[in-house]
Design a protein around this motif. Structure first.
Motif, PDB file in Angstrom:
ATOM      1  N   ILE A 120       0.846  -1.186   0.000  1.00  0.00           N
ATOM      2  CA  ILE A 120       0.000   0.000   0.000  1.00  0.00           C
ATOM      3  C   ILE A 120       0.887   1.244   0.000  1.00  0.00           C
ATOM      4  O   ILE A 120       2.093   1.171   0.280  1.00  0.00           O
ATOM      5  CB  ILE A 120      -0.955   0.035   1.213  1.00  0.00           C
ATOM      6  N   LEU A 121       0.277   2.359  -0.312  1.00  0.00           N
ATOM      7  CA  LEU A 121       0.990   3.636  -0.336  1.00  0.00           C
ATOM      8  C   LEU A 121       0.209   4.614   0.537  1.00  0.00           C
ATOM      9  O   LEU A 121      -1.004   4.767   0.369  1.00  0.00           O
ATOM     10  CB  LEU A 121       1.094   4.139  -1.778  1.00  0.00           C
ATOM     11  N   VAL A 122       0.905   5.249   1.476  1.00  0.00           N
ATOM     12  CA  VAL A 122       0.287   6.214   2.387  1.00  0.00           C
ATOM     13  C   VAL A 122       1.082   7.514   2.299  1.00  0.00           C
ATOM     14  O   VAL A 122       2.253   7.554   2.682  1.00  0.00           O
ATOM     15  CB  VAL A 122       0.267   5.697   3.840  1.00  0.00           C
ATOM     16  N   SER A 123       0.448   8.565   1.793  1.00  0.00           N
ATOM     17  CA  SER A 123       1.196   9.786   1.502  1.00  0.00           C
ATOM     18  C   SER A 123       0.356  11.033   1.758  1.00  0.00           C
ATOM     19  O   SER A 123      -0.844  11.068   1.480  1.00  0.00           O
ATOM     20  CB  SER A 123       1.641   9.778   0.033  1.00  0.00           C
ATOM     21  N   ASP A 124       1.026  12.070   2.221  1.00  0.00           N
ATOM     22  CA  ASP A 124       0.392  13.372   2.423  1.00  0.00           C
ATOM     23  C   ASP A 124       0.517  14.241   1.176  1.00  0.00           C
ATOM     24  O   ASP A 124       0.493  15.467   1.265  1.00  0.00           O
ATOM     25  CB  ASP A 124       1.010  14.075   3.643  1.00  0.00           C
TER      26      ASP A 124
END
Length: 267
Positions: A120-124
């Protein structure tokens, strides 16, 4: 620190890898950040290259407040819209943001060796920019899910941005707490019968440090060397060695992560 889930309960959820949860599938969760991790720049700064003369006016830059970057970027995108910046301009910028050293090798390695990882990718950053870059690389199918700030083009063709969620974590910016996102993802997947035995996390920033403080000794973090995440980990370990449980593998090039994962998969 309140996160909607009490810290003890949160820690319990993240430490249930390998427990007797009612799960049918065991995997390893591999989580990526985007800015200055997958790509070698802050993509919010990169979009300024689409602005007139590739610079923002001083009055606009002066509206930035620490912890409220998402709100600042909403104003930046509004200004750029008023200057006539359209989707094709943003698309070109996002597609051409350079990758971090060795990152293409890492992502291609994972495309060829997806088992046993759930990625998964978690980014602001924002969903539009991230998906545009991944599609340009032909790697968008690698990630099961992208968690980022919603961004889309309105009827006028202007890019608009929204915050991802609200939270009560004092450590994180107002629009996103990655610890909350990952905790909720663990819960969601557990309810679907998926149990994660181990968590791998690749990041660089202070908001990547926040979730990592509740990782267990079975987990591995890959902080970009000498970036804020790495510096905060070093500081925490120096102050209290027992307070940080995850294995720490700093990297200058993502090739180092490839080597680690190759060795891990041989075990």
């Amino acid at each position: 620190m309140a996160l909607g889930i009490l810290p003890a309960k949160l820690s319990k959820i993240l430490s249930q890898k390998g427990s007797s949860m009612a799960a049918t599938t065991k995997k390893y969760l591999l989580t990526f950040d985007f800015d200055e991790t997958i790509v070698n720049e802050n993509s919010d700064d990169s979009v300024v290259r689409a602005a007139p003369e590739q610079v923002l006016p001083e009055w606009l830059r002066g509206t930035f407040k620490e912890g409220y970057y998402n709100e600042y970027m909403q104003r930046v995108l509004k200004y750029m819209a008023e200057q006539g910046v359209m989707e094709k301009d943003f698309k070109e910028v996002y597609e051409n943001i350079p990758l971090s050293p060795g990152m293409l090798n890492l992502l291609q390695f994972l495309m060829k060796n997806p088992h046993p990882f759930e990625i998964i990718l978690v980014s602001d950053a924002n969903v539009y920019g991230i998906e545009t870059k991944l599609k340009a690389l032909g790697l968008n199918s690698l990630f099961r899910k992208v968690f980022s700030n919603p961004a889309s083009f309105d009827k006028r063709g202007y890019l608009t941005l929204q915050p991802y969620h609200s939270h009560s974590c004092s450590r994180c910016p107002a629009n996103m707490c990655k610890r909350k996102i990952i905790t909720e993802y663990f819960k969601e997947r557990a309810e679907s019968g998926v149990e994660f035995e181990k968590l791998f996390y690749v990041g660089d920033g202070a908001n990547d440090f926040c979730p990592s403080v509740v990782f267990t000794s079975t987990d591995v973090v890959f902080p970009r060397k000498n970036y804020p995440m790495h510096q905060l980990i070093q500081k925490r370990i120096a102050n209290n060695p027992d307070s940080y449980q995850a294995t720490v593998v700093p990297w200058d090039s993502a090739d180092e992560i490839v080597c680690y994962l190759q060795e891990f998969m041989k075990r």
